[in-house]
Write a protein that holds these residues in place. Sequence first.
Motif, mmCIF file in Angstrom:
data_model
loop_
_atom_site.group_PDB
_atom_site.id
_atom_site.type_symbol
_atom_site.label_atom_id
_atom_site.label_comp_id
_atom_site.label_asym_id
_atom_site.label_seq_id
_atom_site.Cartn_x
_atom_site.Cartn_y
_atom_site.Cartn_z
ATOM 1 N N GLY A 257 -36.879 22.527 -25.901
ATOM 2 C CA GLY A 257 -37.283 23.860 -26.322
ATOM 3 C C GLY A 257 -36.349 24.565 -27.270
ATOM 4 N N GLY A 258 -35.770 23.844 -28.237
ATOM 5 C CA GLY A 258 -34.929 24.495 -29.231
ATOM 6 C C GLY A 258 -33.515 24.792 -28.782
ATOM 7 N N GLU A 259 -33.044 24.154 -27.709
ATOM 8 C CA GLU A 259 -31.671 24.373 -27.278
ATOM 9 C C GLU A 259 -30.686 23.829 -28.327
ATOM 10 O OE1 GLU A 259 -33.683 22.917 -23.344
ATOM 11 O OE2 GLU A 259 -34.027 22.701 -25.503
ATOM 12 N N THR A 260 -29.504 24.422 -28.344
ATOM 13 C CA THR A 260 -28.455 24.005 -29.268
ATOM 14 C C THR A 260 -27.237 23.553 -28.479
ATOM 15 O OG1 THR A 260 -29.203 25.552 -30.966
ATOM 16 C CG2 THR A 260 -26.949 24.719 -31.160
ATOM 17 N N VAL A 261 -26.726 22.381 -28.809
ATOM 18 C CA VAL A 261 -25.536 21.842 -28.156
ATOM 19 C C VAL A 261 -24.299 22.505 -28.738
ATOM 20 C CG1 VAL A 261 -24.139 19.777 -27.782
ATOM 21 C CG2 VAL A 261 -26.639 19.634 -27.680
ATOM 22 N N GLY A 262 -23.440 23.023 -27.864
ATOM 23 C CA GLY A 262 -22.166 23.599 -28.283
ATOM 24 C C GLY A 262 -21.026 22.657 -27.970
ATOM 25 N N GLN A 263 -19.990 23.186 -27.324
ATOM 26 C CA GLN A 263 -18.827 22.362 -26.996
ATOM 27 C C GLN A 263 -19.200 21.295 -25.969
ATOM 28 O OE1 GLN A 263 -15.609 24.345 -24.965
ATOM 29 N NE2 GLN A 263 -14.119 22.795 -25.534
ATOM 30 N N GLY A 264 -18.819 20.062 -26.238
ATOM 31 C CA GLY A 264 -19.055 18.970 -25.307
ATOM 32 C C GLY A 264 -17.751 18.363 -24.841
ATOM 33 N N TRP A 265 -17.826 17.539 -23.816
ATOM 34 C CA TRP A 265 -16.631 16.875 -23.306
ATOM 35 C C TRP A 265 -16.960 15.450 -22.874
ATOM 36 C CZ3 TRP A 265 -18.569 21.461 -21.382
ATOM 37 C CH2 TRP A 265 -19.335 21.382 -20.219
ATOM 38 N N SER A 266 -15.945 14.605 -22.987
ATOM 39 C CA SER A 266 -15.992 13.197 -22.570
ATOM 40 C C SER A 266 -16.977 12.362 -23.371
ATOM 41 C CB SER A 266 -16.300 13.084 -21.063
ATOM 42 O OG SER A 266 -15.333 13.759 -20.314
ATOM 43 N N ALA A 267 -17.459 12.868 -24.493
ATOM 44 C CA ALA A 267 -18.323 12.128 -25.411
ATOM 45 C C ALA A 267 -18.361 12.886 -26.727
ATOM 46 C CB ALA A 267 -19.736 11.958 -24.854
ATOM 47 N N THR A 268 -18.785 12.198 -27.787
ATOM 48 C CA THR A 268 -18.978 12.845 -29.097
ATOM 49 C C THR A 268 -20.461 13.140 -29.262
ATOM 50 O OG1 THR A 268 -17.089 11.671 -30.044
ATOM 51 C CG2 THR A 268 -18.689 12.609 -31.576
ATOM 52 N N PHE A 269 -20.796 14.423 -29.280
ATOM 53 C CA PHE A 269 -22.190 14.843 -29.348
ATOM 54 C C PHE A 269 -22.608 15.085 -30.792
ATOM 55 C CE2 PHE A 269 -21.186 15.663 -24.975
ATOM 56 C CZ PHE A 269 -22.383 15.487 -24.292
ATOM 57 N N ASP A 270 -23.845 14.689 -31.097
ATOM 58 C CA ASP A 270 -24.425 14.931 -32.416
ATOM 59 C C ASP A 270 -25.874 15.361 -32.205
ATOM 60 O OD1 ASP A 270 -24.261 14.811 -35.356
ATOM 61 O OD2 ASP A 270 -25.783 13.256 -35.134
ATOM 62 N N GLN A 271 -26.303 16.383 -32.947
ATOM 63 C CA GLN A 271 -27.655 16.909 -32.775
ATOM 64 C C GLN A 271 -28.370 16.988 -34.114
ATOM 65 O OE1 GLN A 271 -27.891 20.765 -30.887
ATOM 66 N NE2 GLN A 271 -30.099 20.628 -30.568
ATOM 67 N N SER A 272 -29.604 16.517 -34.134
ATOM 68 C CA SER A 272 -30.476 16.632 -35.299
ATOM 69 C C SER A 272 -31.811 17.172 -34.802
ATOM 70 C CB SER A 272 -30.669 15.276 -35.979
ATOM 71 O OG SER A 272 -31.569 15.381 -37.069
ATOM 72 N N GLY A 273 -32.051 18.451 -35.047
ATOM 73 C CA GLY A 273 -33.230 19.073 -34.485
ATOM 74 C C GLY A 273 -33.151 19.024 -32.973
ATOM 75 N N PRO A 274 -34.207 18.568 -32.303
ATOM 76 C CA PRO A 274 -34.157 18.495 -30.842
ATOM 77 C C PRO A 274 -33.478 17.232 -30.314
ATOM 78 C CG PRO A 274 -36.315 17.828 -31.613
ATOM 79 C CD PRO A 274 -35.553 18.250 -32.839
ATOM 80 N N ASN A 275 -33.173 16.288 -31.208
ATOM 81 C CA ASN A 275 -32.652 14.990 -30.795
ATOM 82 C C ASN A 275 -31.125 15.010 -30.688
ATOM 83 O OD1 ASN A 275 -35.306 13.813 -30.860
ATOM 84 N ND2 ASN A 275 -35.127 13.755 -33.099
ATOM 85 N N VAL A 276 -30.617 14.535 -29.565
ATOM 86 C CA VAL A 276 -29.182 14.573 -29.288
ATOM 87 C C VAL A 276 -28.697 13.171 -28.952
ATOM 88 C CG1 VAL A 276 -27.380 15.526 -27.792
ATOM 89 C CG2 VAL A 276 -29.358 16.930 -28.411
ATOM 90 N N THR A 277 -27.541 12.822 -29.480
ATOM 91 C CA THR A 277 -26.855 11.603 -29.064
ATOM 92 C C THR A 277 -25.464 11.960 -28.566
ATOM 93 O OG1 THR A 277 -26.005 11.161 -31.290
ATOM 94 C CG2 THR A 277 -28.106 10.128 -30.676
ATOM 95 N N ALA A 278 -24.992 11.201 -27.595
ATOM 96 C CA ALA A 278 -23.645 11.364 -27.055
ATOM 97 C C ALA A 278 -22.994 9.987 -27.030
ATOM 98 C CB ALA A 278 -23.693 11.964 -25.657
ATOM 99 N N ALA A 279 -21.967 9.796 -27.865
ATOM 100 C CA ALA A 279 -21.289 8.500 -27.966
ATOM 101 C C ALA A 279 -20.030 8.501 -27.104
ATOM 102 C CB ALA A 279 -20.940 8.199 -29.417
ATOM 103 N N SER A 280 -19.750 7.390 -26.482
ATOM 104 C CA SER A 280 -18.612 7.275 -25.572
ATOM 105 C C SER A 280 -17.304 7.585 -26.263
ATOM 106 C CB SER A 280 -18.565 5.874 -24.963
ATOM 107 O OG SER A 280 -18.481 4.886 -25.985
ATOM 108 N N ALA A 281 -16.360 8.099 -25.486
ATOM 109 C CA ALA A 281 -14.996 8.309 -25.958
ATOM 110 C C ALA A 281 -14.203 7.017 -25.796
ATOM 111 C CB ALA A 281 -14.343 9.438 -25.164
ATOM 112 N N SER A 282 -12.978 7.014 -26.311
ATOM 113 C CA SER A 282 -12.164 5.796 -26.253
ATOM 114 C C SER A 282 -11.830 5.408 -24.815
ATOM 115 C CB SER A 282 -10.874 6.001 -27.049
ATOM 116 O OG SER A 282 -10.122 7.082 -26.513
ATOM 117 N N TYR A 283 -11.773 6.388 -23.920
ATOM 118 C CA TYR A 283 -11.323 6.120 -22.564
ATOM 119 C C TYR A 283 -12.449 5.880 -21.569
ATOM 120 C CZ TYR A 283 -12.272 11.144 -22.364
ATOM 121 O OH TYR A 283 -12.859 12.390 -22.469
ATOM 122 N N ASN A 284 -13.725 6.052 -21.942
ATOM 123 C CA ASN A 284 -14.802 5.826 -20.979
ATOM 124 C C ASN A 284 -15.909 4.933 -21.529
ATOM 125 O OD1 ASN A 284 -16.109 7.542 -22.743
ATOM 126 N ND2 ASN A 284 -16.531 9.152 -21.243
ATOM 127 N N GLY A 285 -15.623 4.195 -22.597
ATOM 128 C CA GLY A 285 -16.635 3.334 -23.189
ATOM 129 C C GLY A 285 -16.942 2.099 -22.368
#
Length: 641
Positions: free
Chosen positions: A79-107
């Motif tokens: 519903g149009g939410e926006t991702v702000g500060q994230g933790w333990s992953a690298t977040f990327d948002q394009s429209g409603p679609n979100v990806t969260a990529a693992s960090a170096s320590y939890n991959g």
Amino acid sequence: MSASDRWARRTRAHLAAVTGVVVTAGIAAVTLATAASAASGCQVAYTTNTWSGGFTANIAITNLGSPLTGWTLAFTLPGGETVGQGWSATFDQSGPNVTAASASYNGSLATNASTGIGFNGTFSGADYPGDPTGFTLNGTACTGSVPTAPASPTPSRTSSPTATVSASPSPTPSSGSAGPAVQNDVFWKDTAGNPIYSQGGGVLKVGTTYYWYGAKYNGAVTYYNNPGAGKNGDTSFNAITAYSSTDLVHWKFEGNVLTAADLGGAGWVGRIGVARNPATGKYVLISQLDSELVFATSSTPNGHFTKAATQSTIANVVNDMSGDQSVFVDDDGQAYLAFSNRSGRSHLYVARLRPSDFLQVEPAVNIANSSAGGREGNIMFKHAGTYYFCSSDLHGWNASHTYCITSSKVASGYSAEFVMPGTDADFSHVTQTGLAFAVNGSAGSFVVFGGDRWSDFAGNGIGYNDWMPVTFNGTTPVFHSLSQWSVDAAAGTWSVGGGNNYVLNPSVEADRVAQSTMAGWTSSANVANHAGGHTGRWSMAQSASSAYTASFAQTIALPNGTYTLSALVKSSGGQNSANLYAKNFGAAELDRAINQSIGTWTQVSITGITVTNGSIQVGVSSNANAGNWIYADDFTLVRTG
């Protein structure tokens, strides 16, 4: 009121799948063996804490397929939410679609291993739009499918480590709090997604806005970019930064308010504070500059500051100058410098800033002397008419207990020194006293303890800034060591976050040096900290040159519910038995066998731990042969239901 009632919180939970552990009656422990061959699959638990216009999402990911060395979680916000500060992953948002990529320590996620990530988000409109309805992990839909031929749990009896009661008080949240989450043990980012660089500083509230000032060191940038390389000694000064926030979670970068060029070149710059002078209306910044103090002024709290004065000595002070320091502003607007002396730091002082302009530190008052070594990281705060002067051990950049003295007067009559309750079991959440400020709202008040981890110069883990709520039992301050907590700054209330890790000193970094007994844990013989951790400098080790048994345990008070226990481990293999375990939680002990050869850091987990008695003991135990060893690091115990 029951424990579960006290810990009740408003949450929305979406489970992509639910799995359980079957425990056979009469079996002392159950070993959850990893299947040799696992079908692709994953499970996601998505839990939110919502308020008007915003939410915190905690995401628990369980890999049900083959071991992973890196992962990307994908989902769609409805519903149009926006991702702000994230933790333990690298977040990327394009429209409603979100990806969260693992960090170096939890991959690295072994089969049946879990990890937790999360983010703060915003939405428009009166009502929360809802949770995502589907997730993929590396392109595989997370339907909760399990391996087609899972290994049967293998019963094994294990030796029971001696239980210990955690020295940290059980977190008692203020009532009615709901808001964005403060996430510790990560590198913080500003509202633009850039790393926050602010160390050795202070916070000033102007109206409803909090302004946070601190130093950006070039070594901090280096460590952020590659924490695996370890600590560095690059304390060269880049700038004094300023950030602003109304909710204490979302920090806007206001700019570099004072740079090396502004100071005509600079060596050491640090221990920074800002106060507004009532007589001039100017905002005055005070900082150490090499062997003296520098003062700078601005007409606005976020405006560029201009150097206005320096001071080379402070009267009535041993060795004539401050060692560590911070700025405290009293209720009447008068500002003070709270500090210990240079070179030794065993004498504690309060000195008024000249009332006419705050551009001079007046002769100091020696309020106390330490008979147990120096005190640094000096901070000062006030609550309900009592002044608190707190400090750390003289350990350089390292973590410490927090030592306090109190008085009803700002510069006299201070009590004997005591250790702040809650700072013993993990040495103030593996930080040093850095800053403190009061949060006074419509429904309550508490103090924020701003711990400096100094990871860039101490190498003790991930993150620079770790902030904790401090409450009061009468006039005794109580420190709540939390990896995640929600705050309503306007109301002056807080609560434990849904993604909080209940293990204290989980990365065994608090002790700083080689130890056989680690803060917050009970250890048997043949246990020590090991120089070489998954994150930071240390991990737990069990080993001996002859046949041995070993145990490493922590007993934790926590709300009833369902939890996942995880740890990163390495193992020589060959032990008669070796287990990550959970016990004494109101049901039969659960174990995860780690007596196989594990050559690289691998996360192992026990899911579905249902706590019914408000307590649990977690740890690692082994019955081993000569030369066998186990390393364990980064323990987590997170509520999933």
